[in-house]
Design a protein around this motif. Structure first.
Motif, PDB file in Angstrom:
ATOM      1  N   ALA A 214     123.123  -9.173  72.673  1.00  0.00           N
ATOM      2  CA  ALA A 214     122.751  -8.701  71.335  1.00  0.00           C
ATOM      3  C   ALA A 214     122.095  -9.817  70.522  1.00  0.00           C
ATOM      4  CB  ALA A 214     123.979  -8.165  70.603  1.00  0.00           C
ATOM      5  N   GLY A 215     122.596 -11.050  70.671  1.00  0.00           N
ATOM      6  CA  GLY A 215     122.010 -12.165  69.951  1.00  0.00           C
ATOM      7  C   GLY A 215     120.598 -12.465  70.400  1.00  0.00           C
ATOM      8  N   LEU A 216     120.352 -12.369  71.714  1.00  0.00           N
ATOM      9  CA  LEU A 216     118.997 -12.582  72.220  1.00  0.00           C
ATOM     10  C   LEU A 216     118.048 -11.506  71.707  1.00  0.00           C
ATOM     11  CD1 LEU A 216     119.761 -13.558  75.928  1.00  0.00           C
ATOM     12  CD2 LEU A 216     118.987 -15.081  74.102  1.00  0.00           C
ATOM     13  N   ILE A 217     118.528 -10.267  71.663  1.00  0.00           N
ATOM     14  CA  ILE A 217     117.690  -9.167  71.179  1.00  0.00           C
ATOM     15  C   ILE A 217     117.360  -9.359  69.701  1.00  0.00           C
ATOM     16  CG2 ILE A 217     117.660  -6.681  70.689  1.00  0.00           C
ATOM     17  CD1 ILE A 217     119.334  -6.355  73.291  1.00  0.00           C
ATOM     18  N   ARG A 218     118.344  -9.843  68.918  1.00  0.00           N
ATOM     19  CA  ARG A 218     118.082 -10.076  67.492  1.00  0.00           C
ATOM     20  C   ARG A 218     117.013 -11.138  67.283  1.00  0.00           C
ATOM     21  NH1 ARG A 218     123.740  -9.315  66.945  1.00  0.00           N
ATOM     22  NH2 ARG A 218     124.104 -11.567  67.099  1.00  0.00           N
ATOM     23  N   ARG A 219     116.911 -12.080  68.210  1.00  0.00           N
ATOM     24  CA  ARG A 219     115.872 -13.116  68.104  1.00  0.00           C
ATOM     25  C   ARG A 219     114.482 -12.581  68.429  1.00  0.00           C
ATOM     26  NH1 ARG A 219     117.945 -18.615  71.063  1.00  0.00           N
ATOM     27  NH2 ARG A 219     120.168 -18.481  70.603  1.00  0.00           N
ATOM     28  N   SER A 220     114.429 -11.439  69.095  1.00  0.00           N
ATOM     29  CA  SER A 220     113.157 -10.922  69.589  1.00  0.00           C
ATOM     30  C   SER A 220     112.243 -10.522  68.447  1.00  0.00           C
ATOM     31  CB  SER A 220     113.404  -9.709  70.501  1.00  0.00           C
ATOM     32  OG  SER A 220     112.198  -9.062  70.808  1.00  0.00           O
ATOM     33  N   ALA A 221     110.960 -10.724  68.694  1.00  0.00           N
ATOM     34  CA  ALA A 221     109.959 -10.269  67.730  1.00  0.00           C
ATOM     35  C   ALA A 221     109.634  -8.797  67.922  1.00  0.00           C
ATOM     36  CB  ALA A 221     108.676 -11.087  67.881  1.00  0.00           C
ATOM     37  N   GLY A 222     110.231  -8.177  68.934  1.00  0.00           N
ATOM     38  CA  GLY A 222     109.983  -6.763  69.208  1.00  0.00           C
ATOM     39  C   GLY A 222     110.399  -5.891  68.034  1.00  0.00           C
ATOM     40  N   ALA A 223     109.544  -4.968  67.657  1.00  0.00           N
ATOM     41  CA  ALA A 223     109.796  -4.118  66.500  1.00  0.00           C
ATOM     42  C   ALA A 223     110.494  -2.836  66.913  1.00  0.00           C
ATOM     43  CB  ALA A 223     108.483  -3.778  65.804  1.00  0.00           C
ATOM     44  N   THR A 224     111.107  -2.186  65.920  1.00  0.00           N
ATOM     45  CA  THR A 224     111.584  -0.825  66.098  1.00  0.00           C
ATOM     46  C   THR A 224     110.385   0.111  65.979  1.00  0.00           C
ATOM     47  OG1 THR A 224     113.744  -1.360  65.178  1.00  0.00           O
ATOM     48  CG2 THR A 224     113.103   0.957  65.173  1.00  0.00           C
ATOM     49  N   VAL A 225     110.223   1.007  66.947  1.00  0.00           N
ATOM     50  CA  VAL A 225     109.083   1.921  66.959  1.00  0.00           C
ATOM     51  C   VAL A 225     109.583   3.333  66.656  1.00  0.00           C
ATOM     52  CG1 VAL A 225     107.222   2.902  68.357  1.00  0.00           C
ATOM     53  CG2 VAL A 225     107.839   0.488  68.618  1.00  0.00           C
ATOM     54  N   ILE A 226     108.936   3.984  65.681  1.00  0.00           N
ATOM     55  CA  ILE A 226     109.295   5.342  65.276  1.00  0.00           C
ATOM     56  C   ILE A 226     108.090   6.240  65.492  1.00  0.00           C
ATOM     57  CG2 ILE A 226     110.285   6.755  63.426  1.00  0.00           C
ATOM     58  CD1 ILE A 226     109.969   3.176  62.575  1.00  0.00           C
ATOM     59  N   SER A 227     108.268   7.321  66.215  1.00  0.00           N
ATOM     60  CA  SER A 227     107.161   8.262  66.406  1.00  0.00           C
ATOM     61  C   SER A 227     107.657   9.679  66.152  1.00  0.00           C
ATOM     62  CB  SER A 227     106.589   8.153  67.825  1.00  0.00           C
ATOM     63  OG  SER A 227     107.560   8.472  68.792  1.00  0.00           O
ATOM     64  N   PHE A 228     106.784  10.507  65.543  1.00  0.00           N
ATOM     65  CA  PHE A 228     107.169  11.888  65.202  1.00  0.00           C
ATOM     66  C   PHE A 228     105.918  12.690  64.875  1.00  0.00           C
ATOM     67  CE2 PHE A 228     106.880   9.510  61.334  1.00  0.00           C
ATOM     68  CZ  PHE A 228     106.392  10.387  60.367  1.00  0.00           C
ATOM     69  N   THR A 229     106.081  14.009  64.893  1.00  0.00           N
ATOM     70  CA  THR A 229     105.031  14.921  64.464  1.00  0.00           C
ATOM     71  C   THR A 229     105.493  15.582  63.174  1.00  0.00           C
ATOM     72  OG1 THR A 229     104.375  15.354  66.752  1.00  0.00           O
ATOM     73  CG2 THR A 229     103.638  16.932  65.072  1.00  0.00           C
ATOM     74  N   PRO A 230     104.833  15.322  62.026  1.00  0.00           N
ATOM     75  CA  PRO A 230     105.308  15.881  60.753  1.00  0.00           C
ATOM     76  C   PRO A 230     104.966  17.364  60.635  1.00  0.00           C
ATOM     77  CG  PRO A 230     103.299  14.624  60.407  1.00  0.00           C
ATOM     78  CD  PRO A 230     103.657  14.449  61.857  1.00  0.00           C
ATOM     79  N   SER A 231     105.854  18.111  59.973  1.00  0.00           N
ATOM     80  CA  SER A 231     105.614  19.543  59.772  1.00  0.00           C
ATOM     81  C   SER A 231     104.554  19.797  58.706  1.00  0.00           C
ATOM     82  CB  SER A 231     106.917  20.243  59.364  1.00  0.00           C
ATOM     83  OG  SER A 231     107.433  19.698  58.151  1.00  0.00           O
ATOM     84  N   ALA A 232     104.206  18.781  57.906  1.00  0.00           N
ATOM     85  CA  ALA A 232     103.163  18.871  56.879  1.00  0.00           C
ATOM     86  C   ALA A 232     102.544  17.481  56.743  1.00  0.00           C
ATOM     87  CB  ALA A 232     103.760  19.339  55.551  1.00  0.00           C
ATOM     88  N   PRO A 233     101.301  17.392  56.236  1.00  0.00           N
ATOM     89  CA  PRO A 233     100.644  16.089  56.111  1.00  0.00           C
ATOM     90  C   PRO A 233     101.417  15.139  55.200  1.00  0.00           C
ATOM     91  CG  PRO A 233      99.064  17.879  55.862  1.00  0.00           C
ATOM     92  CD  PRO A 233     100.414  18.514  55.831  1.00  0.00           C
ATOM     93  N   LEU A 234     101.377  13.855  55.546  1.00  0.00           N
ATOM     94  CA  LEU A 234     101.977  12.810  54.728  1.00  0.00           C
ATOM     95  C   LEU A 234     100.884  11.905  54.193  1.00  0.00           C
ATOM     96  CD1 LEU A 234     105.042  11.812  56.954  1.00  0.00           C
ATOM     97  CD2 LEU A 234     105.155  12.861  54.686  1.00  0.00           C
ATOM     98  N   ASP A 235     101.060  11.429  52.972  1.00  0.00           N
ATOM     99  CA  ASP A 235     100.075  10.564  52.328  1.00  0.00           C
ATOM    100  C   ASP A 235     100.112   9.173  52.978  1.00  0.00           C
ATOM    101  OD1 ASP A 235      99.528   8.434  49.933  1.00  0.00           O
ATOM    102  OD2 ASP A 235      98.274  10.229  49.757  1.00  0.00           O
ATOM    103  N   ASP A 236      98.931   8.678  53.366  1.00  0.00           N
ATOM    104  CA  ASP A 236      98.866   7.356  53.988  1.00  0.00           C
ATOM    105  C   ASP A 236      99.371   6.260  53.067  1.00  0.00           C
ATOM    106  OD1 ASP A 236      97.961   8.213  56.411  1.00  0.00           O
ATOM    107  OD2 ASP A 236      95.845   7.792  56.022  1.00  0.00           O
ATOM    108  N   GLY A 237      99.190   6.436  51.792  1.00  0.00           N
ATOM    109  CA  GLY A 237      99.669   5.445  50.834  1.00  0.00           C
ATOM    110  C   GLY A 237     101.185   5.346  50.854  1.00  0.00           C
TER     111      GLY A 237
END
Length: 300
Positions: A214-237
């Motif tokens: 867990a400590g090695l993983i916390r040091r990682s620069a790897g990001a959390t990746v979130i992917s989804f299909t929204p039911s309605a458009p979302l504002d880019d801002g």
């Protein structure tokens, strides 16, 4: 006192350093992993611990003993499964287990050990007739038949199928639960993450990092990746304003973000506020693979 102590270990071949100042200590009862790319110096390090190679410099102690000078005493407390080993081709599995058990004053009962490793039906099979995976299982059994206090496992599950690999992991967890200290050399990230209490990442003959998985993983620069299909458009801002956001990608109606846990929480709040449903939501965290790549890349 740690059961294994390695201090500033150095070993060269033909003037080229294979191990270049490695130091670590293994506490009694833990599973300690050595992880690294091919040629990093992992096997040379554990062979010095086992007394199979003489260090050029540095200090190695196993239960306070020198593995070279006190090799016989160390052999009584340390079992080893080597990365590559061969037996006499005509020796059967049963004969090998009985032979190795005879080397020890108080060996383990090899019969249940053989069954646990899937060797029960192969007891009368000659070594030359075993598959690669079966030879690997026999090697593990021979390392454990002496009921050692410490066991060194070098590329433990290479050649095993996924089911046999997981069965072997359970066996190692049982062994540790019985009080045996395990020094595990591996290149399987899943294996290291599941089994090891601490891991030394070795690269180019040196320890690049030493920590819990867990400590090695916390040091990682790897990001959390979130992917989804929204039911309605979302504002880019609105998306761009999410905290710790690293990137946003739109493709075929699907949105993929990279960030941190805070990004995930803020996104869920944003979706709830706009009454948007996230279809096929996937959240992938950084893994030991990410940490390994970061650590070995930084020393390349």
């Amino acid at each position: 006192m740690p059961v294994i102590e390695v201090t500033d270990l150095r070993k060269s071949y033909g003037g080229r350093p294979a191990v270049d100042g490695v130091s670590f200590a293994v506490e009694e009862g833990e599973i300690f992993g050595i992880l690294g790319p091919n040629g990093a110096g992992k096997t040379t390090t554990v062979e010095c611990v086992e007394g199979l190679r003489v260090p050029d410099a540095g200090r190695v102690r196993v239960t306070g003993l020198d593995p070279v000078a006190d090799h016989e005493e160390v052999a009584r407390v340390l079992g080893a499964q080597l990365q590559q080993s061969e037996l006499q081709p005509k020796l059967t599995v049963r004969e090998a287990l009985e032979l190795y058990a005879s080397f020890y004053r108080h060996p383990a009962d090899w019969r249940p050990l053989a069954e646990r490793l899937g060797l029960g039906p192969k007891l009368d099979t000659r070594f030359a007739k075993l598959s690669g995976g079966q030879k690997q299982r026999l090697s593990i059994a021979l390392a454990l038949v002496g009921a050692p206090r410490i066991v060194v496992l070098d590329e433990l599950t290479t050649g095993l199928d996924p089911r046999a690999r997981r069965d072997t992991w359970e066996l190692i967890e049982d062994i540790r639960a019985g009080g045996v200290t395990v020094l595990l050399v591996t290149h399987f990230m899943e294996e290291a993450q599941r089994l090891c209490d601490r891991i030394a990442v070795v690269d180019r003959g040196r320890v690049a990092a030493l920590d819990t998985p867990a400590g090695l993983i916390r040091r990682s620069a790897g990001a959390t990746v979130i992917s989804f299909t929204p039911s309605a458009p979302l504002d880019d801002g609105d998306l761009s304003a999410l905290p710790h956001l690293a990137s946003v990608d739109h493709r075929d109606g699907r949105i993929t973000l990279s960030g941190t846990d805070e990004t995930v929480n803020a996104l869920l709040t944003l979706l709830a506020r706009h009454r948007v449903t996230a279809h096929q939501l996937r959240v992938t965290d950084a893994t030991l693979d990410d940490a390994f790549l970061d650590l070995t890349e930084t020393t390349a």
